[in-house]
Design a protein around this motif. Structure first.
Motif, PDB file in Angstrom:
ATOM      1  N   MET A  63     -52.817 -45.830 -31.113  1.00 39.33           N
ATOM      2  CA  MET A  63     -53.856 -46.445 -30.304  1.00 39.33           C
ATOM      3  C   MET A  63     -53.261 -47.638 -29.575  1.00 39.33           C
ATOM      4  SD  MET A  63     -56.366 -48.859 -29.798  1.00 39.33           S
ATOM      5  CE  MET A  63     -56.369 -49.796 -31.312  1.00 39.33           C
ATOM      6  N   LYS A  64     -53.496 -47.708 -28.273  1.00 38.44           N
ATOM      7  CA  LYS A  64     -53.014 -48.804 -27.450  1.00 38.44           C
ATOM      8  C   LYS A  64     -54.207 -49.585 -26.910  1.00 38.44           C
ATOM      9  CE  LYS A  64     -50.380 -51.307 -24.692  1.00 38.44           C
ATOM     10  NZ  LYS A  64     -49.522 -52.388 -25.222  1.00 38.44           N
ATOM     11  N   LEU A  65     -54.178 -50.893 -27.101  1.00 42.05           N
ATOM     12  CA  LEU A  65     -55.215 -51.779 -26.587  1.00 42.05           C
ATOM     13  C   LEU A  65     -54.697 -52.433 -25.306  1.00 42.05           C
ATOM     14  CD1 LEU A  65     -57.225 -54.402 -28.639  1.00 42.05           C
ATOM     15  CD2 LEU A  65     -56.236 -54.995 -26.450  1.00 42.05           C
ATOM     16  N   PHE A  66     -55.500 -52.375 -24.257  1.00 38.81           N
ATOM     17  CA  PHE A  66     -55.189 -53.062 -23.000  1.00 38.81           C
ATOM     18  C   PHE A  66     -56.166 -54.218 -22.824  1.00 38.81           C
ATOM     19  CE2 PHE A  66     -54.092 -48.569 -22.305  1.00 38.81           C
ATOM     20  CZ  PHE A  66     -52.762 -48.681 -21.941  1.00 38.81           C
ATOM     21  N   ARG A  67     -55.657 -55.422 -22.700  1.00 35.36           N
ATOM     22  CA  ARG A  67     -56.501 -56.570 -22.372  1.00 35.36           C
ATOM     23  C   ARG A  67     -56.429 -56.778 -20.869  1.00 35.36           C
ATOM     24  NH1 ARG A  67     -54.557 -58.065 -27.546  1.00 35.36           N
ATOM     25  NH2 ARG A  67     -56.261 -58.616 -28.973  1.00 35.36           N
ATOM     26  N   VAL A  68     -57.567 -56.618 -20.215  1.00 37.52           N
ATOM     27  CA  VAL A  68     -57.618 -56.665 -18.756  1.00 37.52           C
ATOM     28  C   VAL A  68     -58.714 -57.629 -18.333  1.00 37.52           C
ATOM     29  CG1 VAL A  68     -56.706 -54.333 -18.492  1.00 37.52           C
ATOM     30  CG2 VAL A  68     -59.169 -54.669 -18.710  1.00 37.52           C
ATOM     31  N   SER A  69     -58.630 -58.088 -17.094  1.00 36.36           N
ATOM     32  CA  SER A  69     -59.634 -59.063 -16.652  1.00 36.36           C
ATOM     33  C   SER A  69     -59.855 -58.979 -15.151  1.00 36.36           C
ATOM     34  CB  SER A  69     -59.190 -60.486 -17.022  1.00 36.36           C
ATOM     35  OG  SER A  69     -57.985 -60.824 -16.383  1.00 36.36           O
ATOM     36  N   GLN A 125     -61.519 -55.243 -23.190  1.00 37.42           N
ATOM     37  CA  GLN A 125     -60.558 -54.521 -24.013  1.00 37.42           C
ATOM     38  C   GLN A 125     -60.773 -53.032 -23.774  1.00 37.42           C
ATOM     39  OE1 GLN A 125     -60.321 -57.927 -27.499  1.00 37.42           O
ATOM     40  NE2 GLN A 125     -61.680 -56.175 -27.784  1.00 37.42           N
ATOM     41  N   CYS A 126     -59.774 -52.408 -23.172  1.00 32.94           N
ATOM     42  CA  CYS A 126     -59.787 -50.964 -22.946  1.00 32.94           C
ATOM     43  C   CYS A 126     -58.805 -50.333 -23.935  1.00 32.94           C
ATOM     44  CB  CYS A 126     -59.355 -50.630 -21.524  1.00 32.94           C
ATOM     45  SG  CYS A 126     -60.206 -51.574 -20.238  1.00 32.94           S
ATOM     46  N   TYR A 127     -59.011 -49.063 -24.214  1.00 32.16           N
ATOM     47  CA  TYR A 127     -58.207 -48.423 -25.244  1.00 32.16           C
ATOM     48  C   TYR A 127     -57.687 -47.069 -24.783  1.00 32.16           C
ATOM     49  CZ  TYR A 127     -60.600 -51.908 -28.122  1.00 32.16           C
ATOM     50  OH  TYR A 127     -61.093 -53.087 -28.633  1.00 32.16           O
ATOM     51  N   LEU A 128     -56.507 -46.740 -25.294  1.00 31.12           N
ATOM     52  CA  LEU A 128     -55.938 -45.406 -25.142  1.00 31.12           C
ATOM     53  C   LEU A 128     -55.643 -44.872 -26.533  1.00 31.12           C
ATOM     54  CD1 LEU A 128     -54.611 -43.098 -23.441  1.00 31.12           C
ATOM     55  CD2 LEU A 128     -52.462 -44.390 -23.649  1.00 31.12           C
ATOM     56  N   ILE A 129     -56.238 -43.734 -26.862  1.00 30.31           N
ATOM     57  CA  ILE A 129     -55.944 -43.058 -28.118  1.00 30.31           C
ATOM     58  C   ILE A 129     -55.034 -41.898 -27.766  1.00 30.31           C
ATOM     59  CG2 ILE A 129     -56.916 -41.908 -30.128  1.00 30.31           C
ATOM     60  CD1 ILE A 129     -59.257 -43.763 -27.869  1.00 30.31           C
TER      61      ILE A 129
END
Length: 215
Positions: free
Chosen positions: A1-7, A14-18
């Motif tokens: 699982m990858k967490l992307f902190r974006v703004s 917080q967006c996620y890639l599984i």
């Protein structure tokens, strides 16, 4: 699982890639297409689908872009689609506890109204992606008339999921994401209130410094 902190300006998401075996699913992609897409390309991950927890702009911002670029389905609750007239290419309506199978992933959508009418949490294995329904520190904003529904969603969440389920919300307000439900039971005030009226009064109280003040 990858967490992307974006703004984007004041919005921090917080967006996620599984992903598994070079196949992946995005949850609530927003704001930074290059960041997310470069990770997919660098790790040779084939995008299989997009899960949307609800229809607010900061959670759906890049869904149409990724849907078009990768020609993949976009999943959102049927209630959310109908209530807010949401549209997107390759849109697929999901329903409460009706399992989705996307590639190698088995996904359990749990409809949790309150923040919006069709807000959805997605369980994938030992992980639950909660959007703006449940944060580590509290719960999402709601209208006064929807506070009771949010209370019911929290009560269902408490009963339904195992205590070791890891919680991945759409925003953080102090704690790092990925705490388990047992942590929320001890540290999240809304998980400790068992009376609907008290819950609603506390969530809608007038003296909180902001809508996201949980203590």
């Amino acid at each position: 699982m990858k967490l992307f902190r974006v703004s984007e300006e004041q919005m921090k998401n917080q967006c996620y890639l599984i992903y598994d075996q070079q196949s992946g699913i995005l949850v609530d992609p927003a704001w930074d297409y290059e960041l997310i897409n470069n990770f997919l390309l660098d790790h040779q991950i084939e995008l299989k689908g997009i899960l949307l927890t609800h229809s607010h702009r900061d959670h759906i911002n890049l869904a149409p872009v990724f849907a078009a670029a990768y020609d993949v389905p976009v999943y959102m609750s049927a209630i959310e689609i109908e209530q807010y007239n949401f549209s997107c290419s390759n849109l697929v309506a999901v329903r409460h506890l009706e399992e989705l199978v996307i590639g190698n992933f088995h996904i359990n959508p749990v409809i949790t109204p309150g923040h919006t009418a069709g807000s959805t949490c997605y369980q994938i294995g030992a992980h639950c992606f909660t959007g703006d329904t449940i944060f580590i520190e509290g719960v999402g904003t709601c209208k006064a008339e929807d506070a009771g529904a949010l209370f019911d969603s929290v009560q269902f969440f408490k009963r339904y999921f195992p205590k070791k389920m890891l919680i991945w919300p759409g925003h953080s307000f102090g704690y790092t994401p990925g705490r388990d439900l047992d942590f929320l039971m001890t540290n999240n005030l809304y998980f400790q209130i068992d009376d609907k009226t008290l819950f609603a009064d506390f969530r809608m109280r007038k003296n909180r410094p902001s809508a996201h003040a949980f203590h």
